[in-house]
Design a protein around this motif. Structure first.
Motif, PDB file in Angstrom:
ATOM      1  N   SER A  56       0.828  -1.200   0.000  1.00  0.00           N
ATOM      2  CA  SER A  56       0.000   0.000   0.000  1.00  0.00           C
ATOM      3  C   SER A  56       0.864   1.252   0.000  1.00  0.00           C
ATOM      4  O   SER A  56       1.868   1.315   0.707  1.00  0.00           O
ATOM      5  CB  SER A  56      -0.896   0.015   1.245  1.00  0.00           C
ATOM      6  OG  SER A  56      -1.663   1.183   1.318  1.00  0.00           O
ATOM      7  N   VAL A  57       0.470   2.239  -0.793  1.00  0.00           N
ATOM      8  CA  VAL A  57       1.148   3.528  -0.768  1.00  0.00           C
ATOM      9  C   VAL A  57       0.267   4.629  -0.208  1.00  0.00           C
ATOM     10  O   VAL A  57       0.744   5.713   0.098  1.00  0.00           O
ATOM     11  CB  VAL A  57       1.680   3.948  -2.164  1.00  0.00           C
ATOM     12  CG1 VAL A  57       2.817   3.045  -2.598  1.00  0.00           C
ATOM     13  CG2 VAL A  57       0.577   3.983  -3.188  1.00  0.00           C
ATOM     14  N   SER A  58      -1.026   4.372  -0.067  1.00  0.00           N
ATOM     15  CA  SER A  58      -1.900   5.389   0.487  1.00  0.00           C
ATOM     16  C   SER A  58      -3.251   4.832   0.879  1.00  0.00           C
ATOM     17  O   SER A  58      -3.630   4.845   2.023  1.00  0.00           O
ATOM     18  CB  SER A  58      -2.098   6.541  -0.499  1.00  0.00           C
ATOM     19  OG  SER A  58      -2.995   7.491   0.047  1.00  0.00           O
ATOM     20  N   LEU A  82       4.700  10.374  -9.420  1.00  0.00           N
ATOM     21  CA  LEU A  82       3.310  10.790  -9.351  1.00  0.00           C
ATOM     22  C   LEU A  82       3.130  11.635  -8.098  1.00  0.00           C
ATOM     23  O   LEU A  82       3.651  11.279  -7.031  1.00  0.00           O
ATOM     24  CB  LEU A  82       2.393   9.572  -9.271  1.00  0.00           C
ATOM     25  CG  LEU A  82       2.597   8.481 -10.319  1.00  0.00           C
ATOM     26  CD1 LEU A  82       1.707   7.283 -10.008  1.00  0.00           C
ATOM     27  CD2 LEU A  82       2.311   9.011 -11.708  1.00  0.00           C
ATOM     28  N   SER A  83       2.420  12.739  -8.207  1.00  0.00           N
ATOM     29  CA  SER A  83       2.167  13.609  -7.062  1.00  0.00           C
ATOM     30  C   SER A  83       0.671  13.690  -6.799  1.00  0.00           C
ATOM     31  O   SER A  83      -0.125  13.858  -7.730  1.00  0.00           O
ATOM     32  CB  SER A  83       2.719  15.016  -7.332  1.00  0.00           C
ATOM     33  OG  SER A  83       4.115  14.967  -7.463  1.00  0.00           O
ATOM     34  N   PHE A  84       0.304  13.568  -5.533  1.00  0.00           N
ATOM     35  CA  PHE A  84      -1.091  13.630  -5.118  1.00  0.00           C
ATOM     36  C   PHE A  84      -1.186  14.574  -3.935  1.00  0.00           C
ATOM     37  O   PHE A  84      -0.284  14.633  -3.114  1.00  0.00           O
ATOM     38  CB  PHE A  84      -1.593  12.252  -4.681  1.00  0.00           C
ATOM     39  CG  PHE A  84      -1.485  11.207  -5.743  1.00  0.00           C
ATOM     40  CD1 PHE A  84      -2.483  11.053  -6.685  1.00  0.00           C
ATOM     41  CD2 PHE A  84      -0.374  10.381  -5.805  1.00  0.00           C
ATOM     42  CE1 PHE A  84      -2.384  10.083  -7.666  1.00  0.00           C
ATOM     43  CE2 PHE A  84      -0.266   9.409  -6.782  1.00  0.00           C
ATOM     44  CZ  PHE A  84      -1.277   9.260  -7.720  1.00  0.00           C
ATOM     45  N   GLY A  85      -2.292  15.297  -3.836  1.00  0.00           N
ATOM     46  CA  GLY A  85      -2.445  16.156  -2.678  1.00  0.00           C
ATOM     47  C   GLY A  85      -3.800  16.817  -2.611  1.00  0.00           C
ATOM     48  O   GLY A  85      -4.544  16.858  -3.590  1.00  0.00           O
ATOM     49  N   ILE A  86      -4.073  17.320  -1.416  1.00  0.00           N
ATOM     50  CA  ILE A  86      -5.291  18.076  -1.178  1.00  0.00           C
ATOM     51  C   ILE A  86      -4.950  19.178  -0.175  1.00  0.00           C
ATOM     52  O   ILE A  86      -4.261  18.929   0.814  1.00  0.00           O
ATOM     53  CB  ILE A  86      -6.440  17.162  -0.673  1.00  0.00           C
ATOM     54  CG1 ILE A  86      -7.733  17.935  -0.530  1.00  0.00           C
ATOM     55  CG2 ILE A  86      -6.068  16.467   0.611  1.00  0.00           C
ATOM     56  CD1 ILE A  86      -8.950  17.058  -0.304  1.00  0.00           C
ATOM     57  N   SER A  87      -5.405  20.387  -0.453  1.00  0.00           N
ATOM     58  CA  SER A  87      -5.130  21.501   0.454  1.00  0.00           C
ATOM     59  C   SER A  87      -5.971  21.350   1.719  1.00  0.00           C
ATOM     60  O   SER A  87      -6.984  20.644   1.742  1.00  0.00           O
ATOM     61  CB  SER A  87      -5.466  22.831  -0.227  1.00  0.00           C
ATOM     62  OG  SER A  87      -6.874  22.947  -0.387  1.00  0.00           O
ATOM     63  N   ASN A  88      -5.568  22.054   2.794  1.00  0.00           N
ATOM     64  CA  ASN A  88      -6.346  22.015   4.028  1.00  0.00           C
ATOM     65  C   ASN A  88      -7.770  22.511   3.794  1.00  0.00           C
ATOM     66  O   ASN A  88      -8.726  21.939   4.311  1.00  0.00           O
ATOM     67  CB  ASN A  88      -5.675  22.847   5.118  1.00  0.00           C
ATOM     68  CG  ASN A  88      -4.464  22.139   5.698  1.00  0.00           C
ATOM     69  OD1 ASN A  88      -4.326  20.932   5.596  1.00  0.00           O
ATOM     70  ND2 ASN A  88      -3.579  22.905   6.312  1.00  0.00           N
ATOM     71  N   ASP A  89      -7.935  23.579   2.990  1.00  0.00           N
ATOM     72  CA  ASP A  89      -9.272  24.109   2.711  1.00  0.00           C
ATOM     73  C   ASP A  89     -10.131  23.083   1.988  1.00  0.00           C
ATOM     74  O   ASP A  89     -11.292  22.872   2.334  1.00  0.00           O
ATOM     75  CB  ASP A  89      -9.185  25.387   1.873  1.00  0.00           C
ATOM     76  CG  ASP A  89      -8.604  26.554   2.663  1.00  0.00           C
ATOM     77  OD1 ASP A  89      -8.656  26.514   3.907  1.00  0.00           O
ATOM     78  OD2 ASP A  89      -8.107  27.496   2.022  1.00  0.00           O
ATOM     79  N   MET A  90      -9.567  22.437   0.963  1.00  0.00           N
ATOM     80  CA  MET A  90     -10.317  21.416   0.233  1.00  0.00           C
ATOM     81  C   MET A  90     -10.658  20.236   1.142  1.00  0.00           C
ATOM     82  O   MET A  90     -11.737  19.661   1.052  1.00  0.00           O
ATOM     83  CB  MET A  90      -9.533  20.932  -0.989  1.00  0.00           C
ATOM     84  CG  MET A  90      -9.444  21.940  -2.112  1.00  0.00           C
ATOM     85  SD  MET A  90      -8.440  21.346  -3.492  1.00  0.00           S
ATOM     86  CE  MET A  90      -9.416  19.970  -4.053  1.00  0.00           C
ATOM     87  N   ASP A 103       4.346  12.055  -2.807  1.00  0.00           N
ATOM     88  CA  ASP A 103       4.962  11.733  -4.089  1.00  0.00           C
ATOM     89  C   ASP A 103       5.266  10.249  -4.098  1.00  0.00           C
ATOM     90  O   ASP A 103       5.743   9.690  -3.108  1.00  0.00           O
ATOM     91  CB  ASP A 103       6.258  12.504  -4.312  1.00  0.00           C
ATOM     92  CG  ASP A 103       6.032  13.976  -4.618  1.00  0.00           C
ATOM     93  OD1 ASP A 103       4.895  14.358  -4.966  1.00  0.00           O
ATOM     94  OD2 ASP A 103       6.990  14.751  -4.502  1.00  0.00           O
ATOM     95  N   VAL A 104       4.973   9.622  -5.234  1.00  0.00           N
ATOM     96  CA  VAL A 104       5.194   8.185  -5.401  1.00  0.00           C
ATOM     97  C   VAL A 104       6.075   7.983  -6.626  1.00  0.00           C
ATOM     98  O   VAL A 104       5.786   8.502  -7.701  1.00  0.00           O
ATOM     99  CB  VAL A 104       3.845   7.446  -5.592  1.00  0.00           C
ATOM    100  CG1 VAL A 104       4.077   5.976  -5.889  1.00  0.00           C
ATOM    101  CG2 VAL A 104       2.950   7.616  -4.381  1.00  0.00           C
ATOM    102  N   TYR A 105       7.176   7.247  -6.445  1.00  0.00           N
ATOM    103  CA  TYR A 105       8.047   6.879  -7.547  1.00  0.00           C
ATOM    104  C   TYR A 105       7.545   5.546  -8.074  1.00  0.00           C
ATOM    105  O   TYR A 105       7.417   4.571  -7.324  1.00  0.00           O
ATOM    106  CB  TYR A 105       9.503   6.766  -7.081  1.00  0.00           C
ATOM    107  CG  TYR A 105      10.466   6.400  -8.177  1.00  0.00           C
ATOM    108  CD1 TYR A 105      10.799   7.330  -9.149  1.00  0.00           C
ATOM    109  CD2 TYR A 105      11.050   5.143  -8.234  1.00  0.00           C
ATOM    110  CE1 TYR A 105      11.704   7.010 -10.157  1.00  0.00           C
ATOM    111  CE2 TYR A 105      11.939   4.810  -9.235  1.00  0.00           C
ATOM    112  CZ  TYR A 105      12.261   5.750 -10.204  1.00  0.00           C
ATOM    113  OH  TYR A 105      13.144   5.433 -11.198  1.00  0.00           O
ATOM    114  N   LEU A 106       7.257   5.496  -9.357  1.00  0.00           N
ATOM    115  CA  LEU A 106       6.699   4.297  -9.978  1.00  0.00           C
ATOM    116  C   LEU A 106       7.665   3.832 -11.056  1.00  0.00           C
ATOM    117  O   LEU A 106       8.002   4.595 -11.961  1.00  0.00           O
ATOM    118  CB  LEU A 106       5.327   4.633 -10.567  1.00  0.00           C
ATOM    119  CG  LEU A 106       4.487   3.507 -11.127  1.00  0.00           C
ATOM    120  CD1 LEU A 106       4.202   2.436 -10.091  1.00  0.00           C
ATOM    121  CD2 LEU A 106       3.180   4.065 -11.670  1.00  0.00           C
ATOM    122  N   GLU A 107       8.102   2.570 -10.954  1.00  0.00           N
ATOM    123  CA  GLU A 107       9.090   2.050 -11.890  1.00  0.00           C
ATOM    124  C   GLU A 107       8.714   0.659 -12.378  1.00  0.00           C
ATOM    125  O   GLU A 107       8.147  -0.138 -11.628  1.00  0.00           O
ATOM    126  CB  GLU A 107      10.468   2.014 -11.260  1.00  0.00           C
ATOM    127  CG  GLU A 107      10.555   1.099 -10.047  1.00  0.00           C
ATOM    128  CD  GLU A 107      11.882   1.175  -9.335  1.00  0.00           C
ATOM    129  OE1 GLU A 107      12.928   1.175 -10.010  1.00  0.00           O
ATOM    130  OE2 GLU A 107      11.879   1.220  -8.102  1.00  0.00           O
TER     131      GLU A 107
END
Length: 110
Positions: A56-58, A82-90, A103-107
């Motif tokens: 699992s990565v997330s 790959l970059s994933f994120g959500i702001s505090n407001d969102m 951030d996830v490095y995928l190879e």
């Protein structure tokens, strides 16, 4: 049975087993986190092009997105971040306690 998310040796062993049986496999590694992230840096997930996953990565939709990108990475033979994120407001808007990024490095694996 899939290895526990934090069992890196078992995840890598599963990936090796899939490779030995002819499956095409990508390895995802969490390389950076900021704020709230369910899995720490170093967490691993192996993914076959036919949809099997170990580790699992997330969680949730991020793992689905990583699995989709894994197929592309294997087919193209090129790693990517790959970059994933959500702001505090969102995060507050959708009922989460706080935001975060990872951030996830995928190879592709040979």
């Amino acid at each position: 049975m899939s290895p526990e998310p934090d069992d890196s040796a078992a995840i890598l062993a599963q990936a090796a087993e899939w490779l030995a049986t002819g499956s095409r496999v990508a390895l995802a590694s969490v390389i950076a986190t900021w704020g709230s992230a369910p899995r720490p840096v170093g967490s691993l997930m192996a993914v076959t092009t036919d949809g099997a996953m170990a580790g699992s990565v997330s969680g949730g939709c991020i793992e689905g997105a990583v699995a989709l990108e894994a197929v592309k990475v294997v087919e193209e033979g090129e790693p990517r971040i790959l970059s994933f994120g959500i702001s505090n407001d969102m995060a507050w808007e959708v009922g989460l306690a706080c935001g975060g990024k990872l951030d996830v490095y995928l190879e592709p694996l040979a």
